[in-house]
Design an enzyme around this catalytic site. Structure first.
Site, PDB file in Angstrom:
ATOM      1  N   GLU A 150       0.828  -1.210   0.000  1.00 11.30           N
ATOM      2  CA  GLU A 150       0.000   0.000   0.000  1.00 11.30           C
ATOM      3  C   GLU A 150       0.861   1.259   0.000  1.00 11.30           C
ATOM      4  O   GLU A 150       1.624   1.487   0.946  1.00 11.30           O
ATOM      5  CB  GLU A 150      -0.898   0.020   1.242  1.00 11.30           C
ATOM      6  CG  GLU A 150      -1.750   1.269   1.360  1.00 11.30           C
ATOM      7  CD  GLU A 150      -2.458   1.381   2.701  1.00 11.30           C
ATOM      8  OE1 GLU A 150      -3.493   2.082   2.753  1.00 11.30           O
ATOM      9  OE2 GLU A 150      -1.976   0.783   3.685  1.00 11.30           O
ATOM     10  N   ASP A 185      -5.667   2.604  -1.405  1.00  9.04           N
ATOM     11  CA  ASP A 185      -6.318   3.489  -0.447  1.00  9.04           C
ATOM     12  C   ASP A 185      -6.550   4.834  -1.133  1.00  9.04           C
ATOM     13  O   ASP A 185      -5.609   5.573  -1.414  1.00  9.04           O
ATOM     14  CB  ASP A 185      -5.451   3.649   0.797  1.00  9.04           C
ATOM     15  CG  ASP A 185      -6.163   4.354   1.930  1.00  9.04           C
ATOM     16  OD1 ASP A 185      -6.777   5.414   1.676  1.00  9.04           O
ATOM     17  OD2 ASP A 185      -6.111   3.865   3.070  1.00  9.04           O
ATOM     18  N   GLN A 211      -9.529   0.919   0.202  1.00  8.07           N
ATOM     19  CA  GLN A 211      -9.851   1.588   1.456  1.00  8.07           C
ATOM     20  C   GLN A 211     -10.252   3.029   1.180  1.00  8.07           C
ATOM     21  O   GLN A 211      -9.812   3.634   0.193  1.00  8.07           O
ATOM     22  CB  GLN A 211      -8.668   1.538   2.427  1.00  8.07           C
ATOM     23  CG  GLN A 211      -8.393   0.131   2.950  1.00  8.07           C
ATOM     24  CD  GLN A 211      -7.170   0.075   3.851  1.00  8.07           C
ATOM     25  OE1 GLN A 211      -6.167   0.729   3.601  1.00  8.07           O
ATOM     26  NE2 GLN A 211      -7.247  -0.730   4.892  1.00  8.07           N
ATOM     27  N   GLU A 247     -11.508   2.904   6.610  1.00  6.09           N
ATOM     28  CA  GLU A 247     -10.363   3.211   7.468  1.00  6.09           C
ATOM     29  C   GLU A 247     -10.322   4.714   7.708  1.00  6.09           C
ATOM     30  O   GLU A 247      -9.470   5.426   7.195  1.00  6.09           O
ATOM     31  CB  GLU A 247      -9.067   2.714   6.819  1.00  6.09           C
ATOM     32  CG  GLU A 247      -7.886   2.729   7.786  1.00  6.09           C
ATOM     33  CD  GLU A 247      -6.582   2.319   7.137  1.00  6.09           C
ATOM     34  OE1 GLU A 247      -5.818   1.578   7.773  1.00  6.09           O
ATOM     35  OE2 GLU A 247      -6.316   2.749   5.991  1.00  6.09           O
TER      36      GLU A 247
END
Length: 276
Positions: A150, A185, A211, A247
């Protein structure tokens, strides 16, 4: 169809950690993720998943000394043996929890007085990163598991080794293992690069998990500069079948801020949709 997973390290913090599973289920979530499981036995966590009817969808490998500021081991030269041990431990938990993917945090670069990393230092981190990820992916493949990487923004995590999408895609190609995939993300990508739809479309074949959080303050996804309904619609159009991890840090109580998720199945324990 968008499937939302609650990140229990950030949501439902009004409750003790093990009580957050039931709280998430009562709010309509069907999956959960969190940073680390290692403070609890696999048996204790498995019991919470079973009681709440939730699926464990993601957690991170051991990150080194988190309290001392370490943020992952995967790129750290000289820590290869510790990283390999962390892979074994994470996969032990993944097997017990029925979790199909784990995230290997890259770790931090040592920075000079001007906040920069020297090129030879960066090159050494890259070499360790590729070697370690190849090991992790091959070990995970034996158990039919995926390893994720990530890119994380360097405003929230200064010095993080993996911070851009192109860098991540190049690493995936160099490692060359099909079960090494991208944890995309949207919050981190917006802060570092923007152009979210383009990145989503270009990287879609390698995305293993998504995310979300509002930008810039990392609150609920319906607050801030990113229009998530359009991105969710694009994900669905592309055929994404994975989870979307929530998140973010609630601006107030977790339940009070879940109105944004009504369109994606969030309800309370009596079947009534959440208001905001």
């Amino acid at each position: 169809m968008i499937r939302l997973a609650a990140n229990l390290s950030m949501l439902f913090t009004e409750h003790e950690f093990l009580d957050r599973f039931v709280a998430a289920a009562e709010a309509g979530f069907r999956g959960v993720e969190y940073l680390f499981p290692y403070a609890y036995t696999p048996e204790a966590l498995r019991a919470e998943l079973d009681e709440s009817g939730l699926e464990q969808v993601l957690f991170n490998l051991p990150p080194g000394d988190w309290e001392a500021g370490e943020r992952g081991l995967a790129s750290l030269p000289g820590r290869e043996a510790e990283f390999r041990d962390s892979v074994v431990e994470a996969l032990r938990y993944a097997e017990a929890l029925g979790c199909s993917r784990v995230h290997a945090m890259a770790g931090l670069l040592p920075m000079d007085a001007d906040g920069r990393a020297q090129e030879d230092v960066r090159a050494a981190h890259h070499t360790s990163y590729v070697t370690n990820l190849r090991f992790a992916a091959r070990e995970a493949a034996k158990l039919d598991r995926e390893v994720l990487i990530e890119p994380i923004n360097t405003r929230d995590m200064p010095g993080f080794f993996l911070s851009h999408q192109d860098q991540a895609m190049a690493v995936l190609k160099e490692v060359g293992e099909p079960n090494l995939r991208l944890q995309f993300d949207l919050y981190h990508c917006q802060i570092m690069e923007g152009d979210l739809t383009h990145h989503l479309e270009r990287q879609f074949p390698r995305i293993g998990h998504v995310q979300v959080a509002g930008v810039p303050q990392r609150h609920e996804p319906d607050v801030g500069e990113v229009h998530y309904p359009a991105l969710f619609a694009r994900l669905e159009a592309l055929g994404y079948g994975g989870w979307v991890g929530c998140e973010y840090c609630p601006a107030g109580g977790t339940r009070e801020g879940l109105g944004w998720g009504r369109a994606y199945g969030l309800t309370d324990s009596h079947g009534a949709t959440q208001g905001r």
